[in-house]
Design a protein around this motif. Structure first.
Motif, mmCIF file in Angstrom:
data_model
loop_
_atom_site.group_PDB
_atom_site.id
_atom_site.type_symbol
_atom_site.label_atom_id
_atom_site.label_comp_id
_atom_site.label_asym_id
_atom_site.label_seq_id
_atom_site.Cartn_x
_atom_site.Cartn_y
_atom_site.Cartn_z
ATOM 1 N N UNK A 36 38.379 45.538 1.015
ATOM 2 C CA UNK A 36 37.118 44.642 0.676
ATOM 3 C C UNK A 36 36.660 45.190 1.887
ATOM 4 N N UNK A 37 36.748 44.394 3.369
ATOM 5 C CA UNK A 37 36.270 44.580 4.922
ATOM 6 C C UNK A 37 35.693 45.820 4.908
ATOM 7 N N UNK A 38 36.355 46.992 4.454
ATOM 8 C CA UNK A 38 35.942 48.563 4.605
ATOM 9 C C UNK A 38 35.326 48.645 3.537
ATOM 10 N N UNK A 39 34.964 47.853 2.287
ATOM 11 C CA UNK A 39 34.305 48.609 0.782
ATOM 12 C C UNK A 39 34.689 49.205 0.337
ATOM 13 N N UNK A 40 36.212 49.182 -0.394
ATOM 14 C CA UNK A 40 36.638 50.560 -0.124
ATOM 15 C C UNK A 40 37.299 49.525 -2.287
ATOM 16 N N UNK A 41 37.592 50.087 -3.268
ATOM 17 C CA UNK A 41 37.741 50.072 -3.964
ATOM 18 C C UNK A 41 39.820 51.019 -4.535
#
Length: 327
Positions: A209-214
């Motif tokens: 979530x912090x890195x914007x990854x799924x």
């Protein structure tokens, strides 16, 4: 020309044979195999290779049950490394968990031979993947694995985490460093990142979530025996929600310090329940050699493929057809 064919029919036959042979060797021949009622696949199809690998692994699961029954008869009765006494049981803990799933692509060692390198399934699948993401937990100033991934892909970005060092190793040179991201964080089963927490620790879900990854294509974990509690906390919620794990494959070093067979067996089955299948393993002989004691056989490297979902290693990407430009 007609005269040639009339006078030399053998010439015509020879030409026909040559053309037929040429087509035979140039055009791939597919042999169909039945893998389920009303469902056939071909040898070189990815779904067929996956189905075959699953059948092979299912047999290993049955064999494991038989081996436990033979020497147990339950997991709590199995010794990790049987003592040297007669009759000596012909097994160690590693024999119950072989890397029996066939990677459906090439398998190659990425990074240094010896300590530091890992075995990866189908790195070529990431060669031109535009959103390729790699997470690496446990750096220890040795980054040959990460460096080789970057050199062999066009777009992969690597996020590295290790609270015991301050950066990647010297293998990350200036020509590839722009695709790396390092933080001195600790991976754990719960978040602790308040002012008093040094180092801060994060769950995998929080870091995503912090890195914007799924999704993570390759996840490397080497966290000195914390892998058991960390992966249990990481994986159980996905199993409970019947969701696919957020990574395509896992490279991990297992440290069996202080573990019983029953504990390890239960933990391993959680990984299998979540869809992870081991396709490569090797004992950590560097550790064994360093200690000069045959008792130090409780470390091993494993590489596991996630067979759930539609990650790039188990599913072919959809073919996109661009319509011709209109005049």
């Amino acid at each position: 020309m007609p005269g040639i064919w009339n006078r030399h029919p053998r010439y015509y036959l020879l030409v026909f044979v040559v053309l037929a042979a040429t087509l035979y060797f140039l055009v791939p021949v597919h042999y169909e195999h039945s893998v389920a009622p009303h469902f056939t696949l071909k040898d070189n199809d990815l779904p067929f290779r996956m189905a075959r690998a699953s059948r092979i692994y299912d047999k290993v699961l049955e064999d494991r049950k038989k081996l436990i029954k033979t020497f147990g008869p339950t997991p709590k009765d199995i010794s990790m490394f049987p003592e040297d006494k007669y009759p000596w049981p012909p097994y160690t803990v590693w024999d119950f968990f072989p890397a029996a799933f066939n990677c459906p692509h090439e398998v190659e060692r990425i990074g240094a031979l010896g300590d530091g390198g890992k075995w990866v399934c189908g790195l070529s699948r990431l060669y031109d993947k535009p959103d390729c993401v790699v997470y690496s937990f446990g750096i220890n100033y040795e980054s040959s694995f990460e460096a080789e991934i970057l050199h062999n892909t066009n777009h992969c970005q690597i996020w590295g985490y290790d609270f015991s060092v301050k950066s990647f190793g010297p293998e990350i040179t200036s020509d590839i460093s722009h695709r790396t991201h390092f933080k001195a964080y600790r991976l754990d089963g719960e978040d602790k990142f308040g002012p008093e927490d040094d180092p801060p620790q994060y769950t995998l879900e929080t870091l995503l979530e912090k890195n914007g990854h799924k999704f993570i294509d390759i996840l490397k974990v080497d966290i000195e025996s914390s892998e058991f509690s960390t992966l249990t906390s990481m994986i159980k919620p996905y199993v409970a929600r019947n969701e696919t794990l957020p990574f395509g494959q896992l490279q991990i070093e297992l440290h069996l310090w202080g573990k019983s067979f029953e504990e390890f067996h239960e933990w391993w089955e959680i990984l299998e329940q979540a869809g992870l299948r081991p396709f490569w393993t090797e004992p950590n002989l560097v550790y064994l050699n360093y200690n000069r004691d045959p008792g130090y056989t409780n470390l091993a490297e494993y590489s596991l493929l996630n067979v759930r979902g539609d990650n790039i290693f188990i599913r072919d990407p959809p073919i996109t057809i661009t319509p011709p430009a209109q005049d």
